[in-house]
Design a protein around this motif. Structure first.
Motif, short mmCIF file in Angstrom:
data_model
loop_
_atom_site.label_atom_id
_atom_site.label_comp_id
_atom_site.label_asym_id
_atom_site.label_seq_id
_atom_site.Cartn_x
_atom_site.Cartn_y
_atom_site.Cartn_z
N ARG A 200 0.83 -1.21 0.00
CA ARG A 200 0.00 0.00 0.00
C ARG A 200 0.86 1.25 0.00
NH1 ARG A 200 -3.10 -3.09 3.67
NH2 ARG A 200 -2.07 -2.06 5.42
N VAL A 201 1.89 1.26 0.84
CA VAL A 201 2.76 2.43 0.91
C VAL A 201 3.52 2.62 -0.39
CG1 VAL A 201 4.67 3.50 2.16
CG2 VAL A 201 2.96 2.19 3.42
N THR B 241 6.61 15.25 1.25
CA THR B 241 5.65 14.15 1.22
C THR B 241 6.32 12.85 0.80
OG1 THR B 241 3.86 15.68 0.64
CG2 THR B 241 3.48 13.34 0.21
N LEU B 242 7.19 12.94 -0.20
CA LEU B 242 7.92 11.75 -0.66
C LEU B 242 8.83 11.21 0.44
CD1 LEU B 242 8.73 9.75 -2.87
CD2 LEU B 242 10.43 11.41 -3.65
N SER B 243 9.52 12.11 1.15
CA SER B 243 10.40 11.68 2.24
C SER B 243 9.62 10.94 3.31
CB SER B 243 11.11 12.89 2.84
OG SER B 243 11.94 13.52 1.89
N ASP B 244 8.44 11.46 3.66
CA ASP B 244 7.61 10.80 4.66
C ASP B 244 7.18 9.41 4.20
OD1 ASP B 244 7.85 13.05 6.22
OD2 ASP B 244 5.92 13.90 5.63
N LEU B 245 6.84 9.30 2.92
CA LEU B 245 6.43 8.00 2.39
C LEU B 245 7.60 7.03 2.37
CD1 LEU B 245 4.11 9.12 -0.55
CD2 LEU B 245 3.42 7.89 1.50
N GLU B 246 8.80 7.52 2.08
CA GLU B 246 9.99 6.65 2.09
C GLU B 246 10.23 6.10 3.50
OE1 GLU B 246 11.65 5.50 -0.26
OE2 GLU B 246 11.62 6.83 -1.97
N VAL B 247 10.05 6.97 4.51
CA VAL B 247 10.20 6.52 5.90
C VAL B 247 9.15 5.46 6.23
CG1 VAL B 247 10.07 7.23 8.32
CG2 VAL B 247 11.28 8.66 6.67
N ASN C 59 10.00 2.14 4.61
CA ASN C 59 11.10 1.42 5.26
C ASN C 59 10.75 0.92 6.65
OD1 ASN C 59 13.84 1.47 3.68
ND2 ASN C 59 12.86 3.43 3.24
N MET C 60 9.85 1.61 7.33
CA MET C 60 9.51 1.24 8.71
C MET C 60 8.29 0.34 8.81
SD MET C 60 11.88 2.39 10.54
CE MET C 60 11.14 1.93 12.10
N ALA C 61 7.59 0.16 7.68
CA ALA C 61 6.38 -0.67 7.73
C ALA C 61 6.71 -2.08 8.22
CB ALA C 61 5.73 -0.73 6.35
N GLY C 62 6.11 -2.49 9.34
CA GLY C 62 6.31 -3.83 9.87
C GLY C 62 7.67 -4.09 10.47
#
Length: 592
Positions: free
Chosen positions: A181-182, A228-234, A237-240
């Motif tokens: 999703r991310v 916004t892109l930086s937040d999505l990259e974080v 990488n942090m998902a799960g």
């Protein structure tokens, strides 16, 4: 199924992948020898002081290490090469498919979005297509072989080691869905950022930003999208990450559990298995956990990559609305007879037709001028002849053959287009001219430039025909770019020439020079001119006036002026705007 389509991408390289699989299997099996060698060292060679056996076992461990390194380098080379070829195939397939798309697709799609699909989405799949197959085979082989070896040492401890595996698989699937999703949002944001860069950092974008004083605003807008892109990259990488960390903690703790379980099952101070067997088992256990974690990670990466593959397949599945005929009509020498029969055209889901019941015949070698108010359908009509769009009804024929029955090569050979918006590549003058005829000689370039009345200007440049034209040709004036486009058309030498308001953006003096080049180019060809300035089409064999997509008048310049209708009104207005005394006098005399 996306997975089936992904597997098919690797089909042409099945033998290379088979070789990689053999290398991986061999590496995995050889690496399993070490725990058994260690057991023999601890249980036999060291306690009994058998130096010869110890030497053999130590040498065996070194051989295993060397063999594994050789296998690893070989499989990395082959798998990386296969992965890069798959990426090349994908990039080429997407680019080739987009080349087949009609003009309509590009008028509604941001260029940055297209670039992002090819660069970011396919680039984001690099790790998946280059390492996933080998990682999957390697770790799967290692896991299966390790479990068998562990069971051979002690089946009870093996069950204890595997009891948590189903829970780990479930957690990994959850993490994969979350990252997918991310990833979808991240790739969309990358496309937005690419579009901003393409639009605002082009020569036109910089000129607009500077002259409008909006450079700071554009920078702020870019910064906001980048944030916004930086937040999505974080997030990606942090998902799960915490859930996966728990898996690793549990797996890392398993040797301690095995030692504890072994101690509890011992009786009267004697363990059920030897120390060597215990060390060998825990060594195998660690060998099991590492590939198991990697397999779970591969599952997560595959789910993430499915989104990237989905975006690529979305482009590959775009329908071709202007398709080349499966069995095109072969034509020999093209005379250039053009006929539009009851042509109707409508853009997409538009409610009204742009063209309706247009019926025009242009004999070979004659000239047609199409005039009308803005939005009357002039440019649309010019798009139908080279088949940039297909008619909604009726037909467009060349020498009696429907353009929809011609191959694209024959159609491009038949029809040349010179538009108001001249596009030049960031390359030399010679390279831009040879785009029309790659095998053109230097003499042919010079002759075409002379016809277009641009040779003297090119020859006066420090690098002559090797001069770089700059981004979109910005090192040349509008008139010079138009004459380069005319020279390119001369090299192409088409029997039919479509001129779409080729001089409308030029000053009067430059227009005369360009018009002279156009007249030289048009000689002996079927010429269809979309006219903005009516002073340029007085000598046309036939003039057609369009109004809201309908032909309302047709005839020669003199006849239409004498009618005193729509064309005469357009001519009077054009005379006032261009301040052409001769045209004004002629118009007033005819009207009187």
């Amino acid at each position: 199924m996306p997975l089936r389509r992904i597997v098919r991408l690797f089909g042409p390289y099945r033998w290379s992948l088979t070789f990689v699989g053999l290398l991986v299997a061999a590496s995995s099996l050889v690496s399993l020898l070490n725990p058994f060698l260690i057991r023999e060292v601890i249980d036999v060679a060291l306690p009994k002081g058998r130096v010869g056996l110890l030497t053999v076992l130590a040498a065996g461990m070194i051989v295993v290490s060397v063999a594994n390194s050789c296998f690893s380098v070989s499989q990395t080379y082959v798998s990386t090469k296969v992965g890069q070829r798959v990426m090349h195939d994908l990039r080429t397939a997407v680019y080739a498919h987009l080349q087949r798309m009609s003009l309509a697709f590009f008028t509604r799609t941001r260029t940055g979005e297209v670039q992002s699909r090819i660069a970011n989405d396919i680039g984001g799949m690099q790790a998946t297509v280059t390492t996933t197959a080998t990682t999957l085979v390697s770790n799967l082989t290692t896991v299966v072989a390790t479990v068998i070896a562990m069971a051979a040492l002690d089946w009870r401890l093996t069950l204890v080691s595997l009891i948590m595996m189903p829970a780990f698989v479930w957690v990994s699937r959850r993490v994969g869905r979350e990252r997918r999703r991310v990833t979808r949002m991240r790739q969309a944001q990358l496309a937005t950022l690419a579009s901003i860069v393409h639009e605002s950092l082009s020569v036109s974008g910089i000129l607009l930003g500077h002259t409008m004083g909006r450079s700071r605003t554009l920078t702020d807008a870019f910064a906001a999208e980048s944030t916004t892109l930086s937040d999505l990259e974080v997030r990606a990488n942090m998902a799960g990450r915490w859930r996966q960390s728990i898996i690793q903690i549990v797996m890392s703790s398993m040797p301690a559990v095995i030692y504890w379980a072994t101690g509890l099952t011992g009786r009267n101070g004697h363990m059920l298995i030897s120390i060597g067997t215990l060390v060998a088992f825990t060594t195998l256990q660690q060998s099991l956990f590492r590939p198991t974690v990697q397999l779970l990670q591969v599952g997560v990466d595959l789910q993430t990559s499915l989104e990237l593959f989905g975006r690529i397949f979305e482009y590959l599945d775009l329908p071709i609305d202007v398709a080349e005929p499966e069995r095109p009509v072969r034509v020999g020498e093209i005379r250039g007879d053009v006929r539009l029969r009851e042509v109707g055209f409508r853009y997409g889901a538009a409610e009204d037709d742009t063209l309706s019941d247009v019926d025009i015949a242009v004999p070979a070698g004659s000239s047609l001028a199409v005039v009308g108010e803005t939005g009357s359908g002039k440019t649309t009509l010019s798009y139908l002849i080279p088949r940039l769009y297909d008619v909604t009804s009726g037909s467009v024929t060349i020498d009696g053959v429907d353009v929809r029955d011609l191959s694209f090569d024959d159609l491009a050979r038949a029809v040349g287009v010179v538009s108001q918006e001249t596009y030049l590549f960031h390359a030399s003058v010679a390279d831009n001219l040879r785009f029309a005829k790659p095998d053109a000689t230097d003499a042919e370039l010079v002759e075409a430039a002379r016809v277009a009345q641009i040779h003297e200007h090119i020859a006066a440049l420090p690098d002559g025909y090797d001069t770089l034209v700059g981004e979109r040709g910005y090192r040349f004036s509008g008139g010079e770019k138009q004459r380069l486009a005319i020279a390119r058309a001369v090299l192409r030498d088409p029997p039919i020439l479509v001129l779409d308001e080729a001089t409308s953006a030029l000053d009067t003096r430059t227009e005369r020079a360009v018009q002279e080049a156009i007249d030289a180019l048009s000689a002996g060809r079927t010429t269809i001119t979309i006219a903005h300035r009516l002073s340029t089409i007085r000598g046309a064999d036939q003039i057609v006036v369009l109004d809201h997509g309908h032909v309302v008048e047709r005839g020669t310049h003199e006849r239409l002026l004498a009618l005193g209708g729509r064309y005469a009104a357009l001519t009077r207005r054009d005379a006032r705007l261009t301040d052409d005394p001769a045209l004004r006098e002629e118009t007033e005399a005819r009207s009187a």
